[in-house]
Motif scaffolding. Structure first.
Motif, PDB file in Angstrom:
ATOM      1  N   PHE A  20      85.069  33.473  68.618  1.00  0.00           N
ATOM      2  CA  PHE A  20      84.661  34.707  67.927  1.00  0.00           C
ATOM      3  C   PHE A  20      85.384  34.865  66.584  1.00  0.00           C
ATOM      4  N   ILE A  21      86.700  34.878  66.611  1.00  0.00           N
ATOM      5  CA  ILE A  21      87.436  35.130  65.367  1.00  0.00           C
ATOM      6  C   ILE A  21      87.293  33.934  64.422  1.00  0.00           C
ATOM      7  N   ASP A  40      88.786  22.382  68.652  1.00  0.00           N
ATOM      8  CA  ASP A  40      88.321  23.297  69.702  1.00  0.00           C
ATOM      9  C   ASP A  40      87.797  22.451  70.858  1.00  0.00           C
ATOM     10  N   ASN A  41      88.115  22.833  72.084  1.00  0.00           N
ATOM     11  CA  ASN A  41      87.585  22.068  73.225  1.00  0.00           C
ATOM     12  C   ASN A  41      86.266  22.651  73.732  1.00  0.00           C
ATOM     13  N   LYS A  44      85.163  27.957  75.457  1.00  0.00           N
ATOM     14  CA  LYS A  44      84.513  29.268  75.291  1.00  0.00           C
ATOM     15  C   LYS A  44      83.683  29.305  74.013  1.00  0.00           C
ATOM     16  N   GLY A  45      84.097  28.558  73.026  1.00  0.00           N
ATOM     17  CA  GLY A  45      83.450  28.618  71.722  1.00  0.00           C
ATOM     18  C   GLY A  45      82.193  27.778  71.666  1.00  0.00           C
ATOM     19  N   ASP A  61      91.481  19.113  72.947  1.00  0.00           N
ATOM     20  CA  ASP A  61      92.270  20.152  73.609  1.00  0.00           C
ATOM     21  C   ASP A  61      93.640  20.283  72.937  1.00  0.00           C
ATOM     22  N   ILE A  62      94.072  21.523  72.752  1.00  0.00           N
ATOM     23  CA  ILE A  62      95.385  21.733  72.100  1.00  0.00           C
ATOM     24  C   ILE A  62      96.546  21.232  72.959  1.00  0.00           C
ATOM     25  N   LEU A  81      94.476  29.723  66.694  1.00  0.00           N
ATOM     26  CA  LEU A  81      93.710  30.749  67.419  1.00  0.00           C
ATOM     27  C   LEU A  81      93.416  30.341  68.856  1.00  0.00           C
ATOM     28  N   TYR A 149      98.543  37.111  80.593  1.00  0.00           N
ATOM     29  CA  TYR A 149      98.117  36.867  79.201  1.00  0.00           C
ATOM     30  C   TYR A 149      99.173  37.381  78.228  1.00  0.00           C
ATOM     31  N   LYS A 153     101.518  35.081  75.542  1.00  0.00           N
ATOM     32  CA  LYS A 153     101.586  35.281  74.091  1.00  0.00           C
ATOM     33  C   LYS A 153     103.032  35.551  73.657  1.00  0.00           C
ATOM     34  N   VAL A 179      89.725  43.319  68.638  1.00  0.00           N
ATOM     35  CA  VAL A 179      88.897  42.968  67.491  1.00  0.00           C
ATOM     36  C   VAL A 179      87.420  43.130  67.861  1.00  0.00           C
ATOM     37  N   HIS A 186      80.004  35.979  73.666  1.00  0.00           N
ATOM     38  CA  HIS A 186      80.635  35.378  74.853  1.00  0.00           C
ATOM     39  C   HIS A 186      81.899  36.126  75.299  1.00  0.00           C
ATOM     40  N   LYS A 187      82.314  37.147  74.553  1.00  0.00           N
ATOM     41  CA  LYS A 187      83.577  37.801  74.871  1.00  0.00           C
ATOM     42  C   LYS A 187      83.430  38.712  76.089  1.00  0.00           C
TER      43      LYS A 187
END
Ligand SMILES: NC(=O)c1ccc[n+]([C@@H]2O[C@H](COP(=O)([O-])OP(=O)(O)OC[C@H]3O[C@@H](n4cnc5c(N)ncnc54)[C@H](O)[C@@H]3O)[C@@H](O)[C@H]2O)c1
Length: 323
Positions: A20-21, A40-41, A44-45, A61-62, A81, A149, A153, A179, A186-187
């Motif tokens: 999204f962002i 990006d894996n 979700k995106g 994957d990060i 992100l 979560y 963070k 946001v 998808h959020k």
């Protein structure tokens, strides 16, 4: 799309750029003259959200050091992100949340350290990281997360801080408010849920009695703030809240969404409050304002109207089966 008036030939890696962002940020960075690479894996995106962008999309994957190392080739700065972004899902799957958000952030920071990439912007969070404190919160509020979560963070911020100090990196942790904006189909947040409910003619479902509060920030204002942080590259470690500074109850949000969609009397139903979610949250953004010049431009009404218009357009593309 808003320009931050930066002209630059630099290459920026945006992890999670197909979300999204990212889908709102990447075009803005390109318009400002940056070359953008996305890692990006696609958990979700969706890479189609970047249709029309020049960005190179690396699917990986990060948590995979080799994939991160490859994505960092020739990069000047990183906007991190990529994350497992849901409070409710983190309560159901805390280990996966830790792995993506805490270990994943460590891997990206460490691969930057190995390559001498010193400029790093971390997508942190306001409400979930601070927990149930008396709002408004700011950078002096003591973090006491109440969800996995939020903890993940805070852990990410802890590594940002230690890497800034141990390896002379310039790390800004931007604590985003809630946001809202386009590309959020998808959020799992309230605005997406309300928009989809209205489109399906279902009642708006509020978890709790509607008195819980949040701070909503329009995505364009947020992305401007990210651009300012990237350009400022403040030395050391700087956590900064990016927020609207306005406290809005979920009940008020539901009524506002219904009004924007054209039905003031839209039905609302209530369900039990969910674990991990804070009661009240809104944040002051004075420090981001002083250090970055961050000032949100959109009112909540304007931001929600633009968001609703995007949802309507998206539904017409997807057809009613897509809701
Ligand atoms: N949206 C909000 O209201 C909000 C609020 C506070 C903080 N944030 C933070 O902002 C960031 C972006 O959020 P968003 O709303 O765009 O979320 P999003 O889920 O839309 O985007 C996250 C992206 O990261 C990708 N991703 C997830 N795990 C990955 C992995 N292991 N490796 C590579 N890519 C991975 C996903 O596929 C997705 O494209 C996140 O860090 C989130 O925690 C968002």
């Amino acid at each position: 799309m808003v320009s931050t008036a930066i002209q630059s030939a630099e290459t920026i890696l945006v992890t999670g750029g197909c979300g999204f962002i990212g889908a709102n940020l990447v075009p803005m960075l390109e318009e400002a003259g940056y070359s953008v690479r996305v890692l990006d894996n696609l958990a979700k995106g969706d890479s189609s959200l970047l249709a029309g962008c020049r960005a190179e999309i690396v699917v990986g994957d990060i948590r995979d050091c080799a994939a991160v190392a490859q994505a960092l080739e020739g990069v000047d700065a990183v906007i991190h992100l990529a994350a497992f972004g849901s409070v409710v899902e983190s309560v159901a799957a805390p280990a996966e949340n830790f792995d993506v958000n805490a270990r994943g952030t460590f891997v990206v920071l460490d691969e930057c350290r190995k390559r001498g990439i010193a400029r790093f912007v971390f997508a942190s969070t306001g409400g979930a990281l601070i927990g149930n404190a008396d709002p408004p919160v700011n950078e002096d509020s003591r973090p006491r997360p109440i969800s996995p979560y939020g903890s993940s963070k805070l852990c990410g911020e802890a590594y940002c801080s230690s890497f800034a100090h141990s390896y002379n990196m310039h790390v800004t942790a931007l604590r985003f408010a809630n946001v809202v904006g386009p590309c959020s189909w998808h959020k799992k947040g309230a605005v997406t849920a309300f928009a989809k409910a209205i489109m399906s003619q279902d009642p708006l479902r509020i978890f709790g009695d509607g008195s819980a509060t949040r701070d909503f920030l329009y995505v364009e204002d947020l992305c401007k703030g990210i651009g300012l942080a990237l350009r400022a590259a403040l030395p050391g470690f700087n956590p900064l809240h990016l927020a609207s500074g306005r406290e809005v109850s979920i009940g008020e949000l539901a009524r506002l969404m219904a009004r924007i969609a054209g039905d003031d009397n839209y039905p609302i139903e209530y369900a039990p409050k969910r674990a991990g979610e804070v009661d009240r949250n809104f944040a002051r953004f004075d420090r981001a304002s002083a250090l970055l010049g961050f000032e949100p431009q959109y009112s909540l009404e304007e931001g929600l109207t633009r968001t609703w218009e995007w949802f309507e357009l998206e539904r017409s593309k997807r057809g009613s089966a897509g809701v």
